[in-house]
Design an enzyme around this catalytic site. Sequence first.
Site, PDB file in Angstrom:
ATOM      1  N   TYR A 169     -14.740  16.355 -16.956  1.00 50.07           N
ATOM      2  CA  TYR A 169     -15.463  14.950 -17.055  1.00 50.07           C
ATOM      3  C   TYR A 169     -16.395  14.944 -15.824  1.00 50.07           C
ATOM      4  O   TYR A 169     -16.364  15.493 -14.748  1.00 50.07           O
ATOM      5  CB  TYR A 169     -14.199  13.961 -16.766  1.00 50.07           C
ATOM      6  CG  TYR A 169     -14.601  12.317 -16.277  1.00 50.07           C
ATOM      7  CD1 TYR A 169     -15.190  11.916 -17.524  1.00 50.07           C
ATOM      8  CD2 TYR A 169     -14.037  11.960 -15.226  1.00 50.07           C
ATOM      9  CE1 TYR A 169     -15.900  10.572 -17.032  1.00 50.07           C
ATOM     10  CE2 TYR A 169     -14.700  10.535 -14.822  1.00 50.07           C
ATOM     11  CZ  TYR A 169     -15.569  10.017 -15.983  1.00 50.07           C
ATOM     12  OH  TYR A 169     -15.884   8.575 -15.636  1.00 50.07           O
ATOM     13  N   ARG A 216       0.848  -1.090  -0.031  1.00 51.15           N
ATOM     14  CA  ARG A 216       0.068  -0.047  -0.165  1.00 51.15           C
ATOM     15  C   ARG A 216       0.840   1.340  -0.011  1.00 51.15           C
ATOM     16  O   ARG A 216       0.587   2.215  -0.380  1.00 51.15           O
ATOM     17  CB  ARG A 216      -0.942   0.169   1.075  1.00 51.15           C
ATOM     18  CG  ARG A 216      -1.771   1.042   1.281  1.00 51.15           C
ATOM     19  CD  ARG A 216      -3.064   1.075   1.951  1.00 51.15           C
ATOM     20  NE  ARG A 216      -2.941   0.504   3.050  1.00 51.15           N
ATOM     21  CZ  ARG A 216      -2.296   0.863   4.406  1.00 51.15           C
ATOM     22  NH1 ARG A 216      -2.264   1.902   4.369  1.00 51.15           N
ATOM     23  NH2 ARG A 216      -2.407   0.016   5.390  1.00 51.15           N
ATOM     24  N   ASP A 267      -5.820  17.964 -15.689  1.00 45.49           N
ATOM     25  CA  ASP A 267      -6.118  16.590 -16.031  1.00 45.49           C
ATOM     26  C   ASP A 267      -5.646  16.675 -17.214  1.00 45.49           C
ATOM     27  O   ASP A 267      -6.156  17.213 -18.402  1.00 45.49           O
ATOM     28  CB  ASP A 267      -7.532  16.269 -15.781  1.00 45.49           C
ATOM     29  CG  ASP A 267      -7.975  15.106 -16.076  1.00 45.49           C
ATOM     30  OD1 ASP A 267      -7.209  14.503 -17.272  1.00 45.49           O
ATOM     31  OD2 ASP A 267      -8.911  14.403 -15.732  1.00 45.49           O
ATOM     32  N   LYS A 323      -6.780   5.321 -20.082  1.00 50.03           N
ATOM     33  CA  LYS A 323      -7.187   6.001 -21.612  1.00 50.03           C
ATOM     34  C   LYS A 323      -5.756   5.757 -22.264  1.00 50.03           C
ATOM     35  O   LYS A 323      -5.136   4.576 -22.400  1.00 50.03           O
ATOM     36  CB  LYS A 323      -7.437   7.202 -21.470  1.00 50.03           C
ATOM     37  CG  LYS A 323      -8.535   7.474 -20.353  1.00 50.03           C
ATOM     38  CD  LYS A 323      -9.779   6.636 -20.864  1.00 50.03           C
ATOM     39  CE  LYS A 323     -11.198   6.991 -20.026  1.00 50.03           C
ATOM     40  NZ  LYS A 323     -11.428   6.469 -18.740  1.00 50.03           N
TER      41      LYS A 323
HETATM   42  C1  LIG Z   1     -10.452  13.229 -18.662  1.00 49.22           C
HETATM   43  C2  LIG Z   1     -10.921  12.277 -17.676  1.00 49.22           C
HETATM   44  N1  LIG Z   1     -10.370  12.469 -16.427  1.00 49.22           N
HETATM   45  C3  LIG Z   1     -10.378  11.386 -15.510  1.00 49.22           C
HETATM   46  C4  LIG Z   1     -11.393  10.204 -15.743  1.00 49.22           C
HETATM   47  C5  LIG Z   1     -11.409   9.127 -14.705  1.00 49.22           C
HETATM   48  O1  LIG Z   1     -10.677   8.190 -14.854  1.00 49.22           O
HETATM   49  P1  LIG Z   1     -11.020   6.540 -14.488  1.00 49.22           P
HETATM   50  O2  LIG Z   1     -11.956   6.161 -15.321  1.00 49.22           O
HETATM   51  O3  LIG Z   1      -9.532   6.137 -14.787  1.00 49.22           O
HETATM   52  O4  LIG Z   1     -11.075   6.622 -12.925  1.00 49.22           O
HETATM   53  C6  LIG Z   1     -11.848  10.221 -16.832  1.00 49.22           C
HETATM   54  C7  LIG Z   1     -12.679   9.016 -17.339  1.00 49.22           C
HETATM   55  O5  LIG Z   1     -13.282   8.672 -18.381  1.00 49.22           O
HETATM   56  C8  LIG Z   1     -11.582  11.111 -17.972  1.00 49.22           C
HETATM   57  O6  LIG Z   1     -12.222  11.079 -19.272  1.00 49.22           O
END
Ligand SMILES: Cc1ncc(COP(=O)(O)O)c(C=O)c1O
Length: 400
Positions: free
Chosen positions: A115, A61, A188, A213
């Site tokens: 998101y 962890r 992000d 992604k």
């Molecule tokens: C721009 C963006 N940030 C964060 C996330 C969240 O990621 P996760 O699904 O790996 O938790 C996503 C998920 O689609 C996303 O498109």
Amino acid sequence: MKDLSRKSFQTRAVHAGERVPAADYTPVTTPIYPSVGYLYESMDDMDAVFAGTKQGYVYTRYASPTVSAFEAAAASLEGADAAQAFSSGMAAIHVSLLAAGVKAGTAVVAALDLYGATFTLLLNLLAPMGVDIRLVNAADLKEVETAIRESRAVLLFVETISNPLLKVADVPSLADIAHRQGASLLVDNTFASPYLFNPLQHGADYAIHSATKYLAGHGDVLAGVVAASVENKNKLCELNKLVGGVLGPFEAWLALRGLKTLPLRMRQQCQNARQVAEWLKAHLRISKVNYPGLPDHPQHELAAQLFEGRGCGGVLSFEINRADKATVYRFMESLTVFLPATTLGDIYSLILHPATSSHRSLTAEERARIGISDGLVRLSTGIEAVEDMLSDLDQALGNI
Ligand SMILES: Cc1ncc(COP(=O)(O)O)c(C=O)c1O
């Protein structure tokens, strides 16, 4: 247990073959280390590892070798001193907000179009706990500055390329604005990936990824990672020891393997997305295409400057003329190359209806405020041949 020969069958079944001395060979690729605990010659050595005065691992962890290898690779691609891995992009975002100082009584300024789960995390989880959330048009630098100053925000949160409207953030200017007001900038960078852009090189404090992604790229692992300074990485690590949003060794191994082809995949995906965007733009059934690579995109110039001509990413969104949800669903069901699955950035081409998936947790009013209509469709181009994508879209548009 050094000599097992005199031990019982039952004890040998547990210990035989384990803990062989360190091997005198170097595997070409990082092995998967599933061990949860680690042994040392002496308790003093273990104490030193706990204290951080000796390098090593004590408990998975806290850190573990395969995950560290993925973190080192992600830090390198982001041009960062360090990186912290997480079990998902959402864990990465949540812990980054905490590391940057979010707690009851503080304020956060964030871009309006984010998101869906990030939006919901801010408004439905943090706001009721006493965090003041101010949503702004991140393209309006004056509005951003005023919101940070008036709320005394501890941080500004934006996406390099926003999900699903593909707005591009002016990270260098936003970093200046945030820092002038004593706030951190969290970016992000999922849609751009480090192939297009390195936020830390342009003043951001945290570069966050859903590694699910583009970084991992194959639709088979959920992961998150944040690139940051060593000081901020240590904050993220200490917090994640308590939050427990830890990436597993097998997932880290998959993500590390995926990273190796990021430039090859991204180059192809950017090219494919641009051609698909241009084709859709010329189609009579399409009323709007959002893609920073198109000359009429409001931040086309900014994207060219920030991404230095490498492309504008593999995601685009568009509106089908006068389409309601049923029409969009019929269109999506007619496709065969684009898969209607809720993710993006994979080698596979994907299609998604934001209003009923990624942004489903928002109210209809919230979606309308952001600009997500029932007719909006998001595409993530894979690495297949673009002519197959275009003929697939053509036949499906002909079907509605
Ligand atoms: C721009 C963006 N940030 C964060 C996330 C969240 O990621 P996760 O699904 O790996 O938790 C996503 C998920 O689609 C996303 O498109």
